[in-house]
Motif scaffolding. Structure first.
Motif, PDB file in Angstrom:
ATOM      1  N   LEU A   1       0.832  -1.201   0.000  1.00 31.58           N
ATOM      2  CA  LEU A   1       0.000   0.000   0.000  1.00 31.58           C
ATOM      3  C   LEU A   1       0.866   1.251   0.000  1.00 31.58           C
ATOM      4  N   THR A   2       1.948   1.237   0.776  1.00 28.67           N
ATOM      5  CA  THR A   2       2.853   2.385   0.840  1.00 28.67           C
ATOM      6  C   THR A   2       3.542   2.630  -0.494  1.00 28.67           C
ATOM      7  N   ILE A   3       4.068   1.570  -1.095  1.00 32.70           N
ATOM      8  CA  ILE A   3       4.773   1.703  -2.380  1.00 32.70           C
ATOM      9  C   ILE A   3       3.833   2.227  -3.456  1.00 32.70           C
ATOM     10  N   THR A   4       2.649   1.649  -3.527  1.00 31.99           N
ATOM     11  CA  THR A   4       1.681   2.068  -4.553  1.00 31.99           C
ATOM     12  C   THR A   4       1.222   3.492  -4.313  1.00 31.99           C
ATOM     13  N   ALA A   5       0.950   3.836  -3.064  1.00 30.52           N
ATOM     14  CA  ALA A   5       0.478   5.185  -2.744  1.00 30.52           C
ATOM     15  C   ALA A   5       1.532   6.240  -3.091  1.00 30.52           C
ATOM     16  N   ILE A   6       2.763   5.999  -2.701  1.00 34.54           N
ATOM     17  CA  ILE A   6       3.828   6.963  -3.006  1.00 34.54           C
ATOM     18  C   ILE A   6       3.979   7.130  -4.513  1.00 34.54           C
ATOM     19  N   SER A   7       3.948   6.024  -5.252  1.00 35.23           N
ATOM     20  CA  SER A   7       4.111   6.081  -6.704  1.00 35.23           C
ATOM     21  C   SER A   7       2.982   6.871  -7.362  1.00 35.23           C
ATOM     22  N   GLU A   8       1.761   6.634  -6.912  1.00 32.87           N
ATOM     23  CA  GLU A   8       0.618   7.293  -7.555  1.00 32.87           C
ATOM     24  C   GLU A   8       0.455   8.742  -7.100  1.00 32.87           C
ATOM     25  N   HIS A   9       0.737   9.041  -5.849  1.00 32.79           N
ATOM     26  CA  HIS A   9       0.650  10.433  -5.387  1.00 32.79           C
ATOM     27  C   HIS A   9       1.777  11.279  -5.985  1.00 32.79           C
ATOM     28  N   THR A  10       2.916  10.649  -6.236  1.00 34.46           N
ATOM     29  CA  THR A  10       4.040  11.381  -6.840  1.00 34.46           C
ATOM     30  C   THR A  10       3.806  11.625  -8.310  1.00 34.46           C
ATOM     31  N   GLY A  11       3.218  10.632  -8.991  1.00 36.89           N
ATOM     32  CA  GLY A  11       2.976  10.770 -10.419  1.00 36.89           C
ATOM     33  C   GLY A  11       4.198  10.391 -11.233  1.00 36.89           C
ATOM     34  N   THR A  12       4.259  10.856 -12.454  1.00 36.85           N
ATOM     35  CA  THR A  12       5.372  10.547 -13.353  1.00 36.85           C
ATOM     36  C   THR A  12       6.175  11.804 -13.652  1.00 36.85           C
ATOM     37  N   PRO A  13       7.452  11.655 -13.994  1.00 39.57           N
ATOM     38  CA  PRO A  13       8.266  12.841 -14.335  1.00 39.57           C
ATOM     39  C   PRO A  13       7.682  13.628 -15.496  1.00 39.57           C
ATOM     40  N   GLN A  14       7.054  12.897 -16.444  1.00 39.72           N
ATOM     41  CA  GLN A  14       6.490  13.564 -17.612  1.00 39.72           C
ATOM     42  C   GLN A  14       5.349  14.503 -17.236  1.00 39.72           C
ATOM     43  N   VAL A  15       4.559  14.099 -16.231  1.00 39.39           N
ATOM     44  CA  VAL A  15       3.437  14.944 -15.801  1.00 39.39           C
ATOM     45  C   VAL A  15       3.933  16.103 -14.943  1.00 39.39           C
TER      46      VAL A  15
END
Length: 579
Positions: free
Chosen positions: A307-321
């Motif tokens: 949950l932590t890994i997924t949450a951090i990845s999705e809240h951070t977004g992508t470099p392109q965005v």
């Protein structure tokens, strides 16, 4: 971000608070003890036995118990397969939906019988009301009850002393449905209907759009078709039984299947409710509550990590965005991060929690598009399935799968200290180890062999929306979902082809019944052994060291099995994204 953290904490706390009393209730039911519903349901239970001519006092060994499971699963498959082929001429089909072709009918029937609910079809377009209710909903109850029944055979294997009898399948099966699944489904169905989930047998309705839409070809659309159906009753058991198959094609992202924030919370918590509760049932019924808490803790630690890994990845977004100045990715008064493929009604926190819950359990229902997750967010979801869906997992099968890993763990620990491995007072000998290996490696073998063969089939590339690493991830996720009896889709893969329907169906069957029969065999072997007294040299299986050793073994098997293929898919995609 603080608001999101509060949401994550709220979901986990409520889940635990609901799971503990439910676990104790299930334990009483399966022991034949008096519960709140006994006055109403005991006469119903006896009536079922009389009607089906079941001798409730009969005791079965593991082979007869397994034969009963295979028999009811075979009958279930045959009946559902025929319903799918013939639904065009069967009643309760106001839309006149035609029967499915043989490959799709085979895949779908296998999917629901194995508690997978992989859907290579769109529910409202290719399944009649008769199929949805008499076919799918009934199988959701049956497949869930089978999984829980096997768990209680394993429990009795540890409790019984020098005897072959492990209970009566038909009694276990009946009690699970009558006392657990039906009452919970009724409660959840009523709550979902109160939130606007459809529950009516009427034909689809044509309604006027509030605002007309002009298409690229210049045509103006002023109306749309709104599907109806007995959805709430199926949605309740699809979540509670970790089935996951949606009444509608868009699953729980569809407004009529999941219309409000409250319906979203109810459905999401239902996914892990029974799997989490069974951990406490296990501790209660083996008369060692600490053991149940230890296994629950191991599951929860891995769940929270994912949950932590997924949450951090999705809240951070992508470099392109984040590098695009025209896109506001801040978290001030909005979700921020990677909102692609997620419902604006629910935001990132609820979408991430649902996705982690559904891939930890063998559920597969979704309220967001998994294909749109970041590579690191997607890899944690995929890995939860690939670990064997033992992080709570499906109802019953998740816990007995975890017990298989616990047997491997005590065996490894026994080798390290030079002692005969023991678990819950029973010696773990070569036969149990062989069966535990079958149970733990069935999922990796099914996934890797299936996806490996699929990548060699030239026509598969025509089924992919994307090429390169992401396209490979789509194939890998499909076979992971089938091999983990999960049913969720990464999207981007046109799964309704003869090869995919047949191959995915075979993977589902293998991954469901090999571990199931292996754990029954372990239970039968353990039940014939005498209890061993605890000594100073006995390895504790309830302390912190064992919890982390168990997690290590699970991750070790997962990492060794899947790291090479993950490196070709989501890991390669992530590296490409950040470079």
């Amino acid at each position: 971000m603080v608001n999101s953290m509060n949401q994550y904490i709220f979901y986990i706390v409520i889940l635990v608070l609901l799971a503990i009393p439910l676990g104790l209730y299930i334990g009483k039911v399966m022991n034949g003890e008096k519960v709140l519903l006994s006055k109403i349901l005991v006469p119903c239970e006896k009536l079922v036995y009389r009607f089906l001519k079941i001798d409730s006092s009969e005791e079965m060994n593991w082979k007869k118990y397994g034969a009963c499971i295979l028999w009811i699963s075979g009958i279930s498959f045959t009946v559902l397969f025929l319903i799918l082929l013939l639904q065009g001429i069967l009643p309760f089909n106001p839309q006149g939906i035609k029967g499915m072709g043989i490959p799709l009918a085979f895949n779908t029937a296998v999917s629901f019988v194995t508690n997978t609910n992989w859907q290579a079809y769109s529910g409202e377009a290719q399944a009649s009301y008769f199929t949805q209710t008499v076919g799918f909903t009934v199988q959701n109850f049956i497949s869930a009850a089978v999984g829980i029944s096997v768990l209680f055979v394993v429990i009795r294997g540890f409790i019984n002393k020098q005897k072959e009898q492990l209970g009566n399948f038909w009694v276990d099966f009946t009690r699970i449905i009558l006392y657990v699944l039906i009452p919970l489904s009724i409660i959840l169905s009523v709550l979902l209907v109160s939130q606007g989930v459809v529950q009516n047998p009427g034909s689809y309705e044509t309604v006027n759009l509030v605002q007309p839409i002009t298409l690229d070809n210049g045509q103006t659309v002023t109306q749309e078709i709104v599907p109806m159906g007995l959805a709430a009753s199926q949605i309740a058991i699809k979540q509670l039984g970790t089935n996951g198959g949606g009444f509608f094609g868009a699953n729980s992202a569809f407004p009529l299947e999941n219309p409000t924030i409250l319906s979203n919370i109810l459905e999401m918590l239902s996914i892990l409710l029974i799997p989490a509760a069974l951990c406490f049932t296990f501790g209660r019924n083996i008369k060692n509550k600490k053991q149940g808490i230890a296994i629950f803790s191991a599951m929860m630690i891995v769940l929270l990590t994912a949950l932590t890994i997924t949450a951090i990845s999705e809240h951070t977004g992508t470099p392109q965005v984040t590098s695009n100045t025209s896109v506001d990715s801040s978290t001030v008064n909005q979700s921020g991060g990677n909102m692609e493929g997620k419902e604006s009604r629910f935001g990132i926190a609820s979408s991430v929690t649902w996705s982690v819950f559904t891939t930890a359990a063998s559920n597969g229902s979704v309220n967001s598009m998994l294909d749109s997750y970041t590579p690191m967010g997607g890899i944690s979801l995929m890995l939860l399935i690939q670990l064997g869906e033992v992080i709570f997992g499906g109802v019953g099968c998740g816990l007995y799968g975890m017990i298989g890993f616990a047997i491997l763990t005590v065996f490894i620990a026994g080798l390290m200290v030079g002692r005969t491995p023991e678990f819950l007072g029973k010696k773990i000998e070569p036969f149990e180890m062989k069966m535990a290996v079958f149970a733990c490696l069935a999922t990796p073998v099914a996934i890797l062999v299936g996806s490996g063969i699929a990548t060699l089939v030239p026509s598969i590339t025509n089924s992919l929306t994307n090429s390169g690493a992401h396209g490979f991830s789509e194939i890998l996720y499909a076979y992971s979902s089938a091999g983990g009896n999960n049913g969720s889709a990464f999207a981007g893969l046109a799964a309704d082809t003869p090869f995919l329907n047949i191959s995915l169906g075979v993977v589902m069957l293998f991954a469901r019944f090999v571990p199931l029969l292996a754990m029954l065999a372990i239970a039968g072997s353990l039940a014939k052994k005498k209890k061993i007294a605890v000594t100073s040299g006995t390895l504790s299986t309830t302390n912190t060291m064992f919890v982390f050793l168990l997690i290590f073994v699970i991750l070790l098997i997962g990492a060794l099995s899947f790291f090479p293929v993950l490196a070709l898919g989501p890991i390669a995609e992530h590296l490409k994204m950040i470079m």
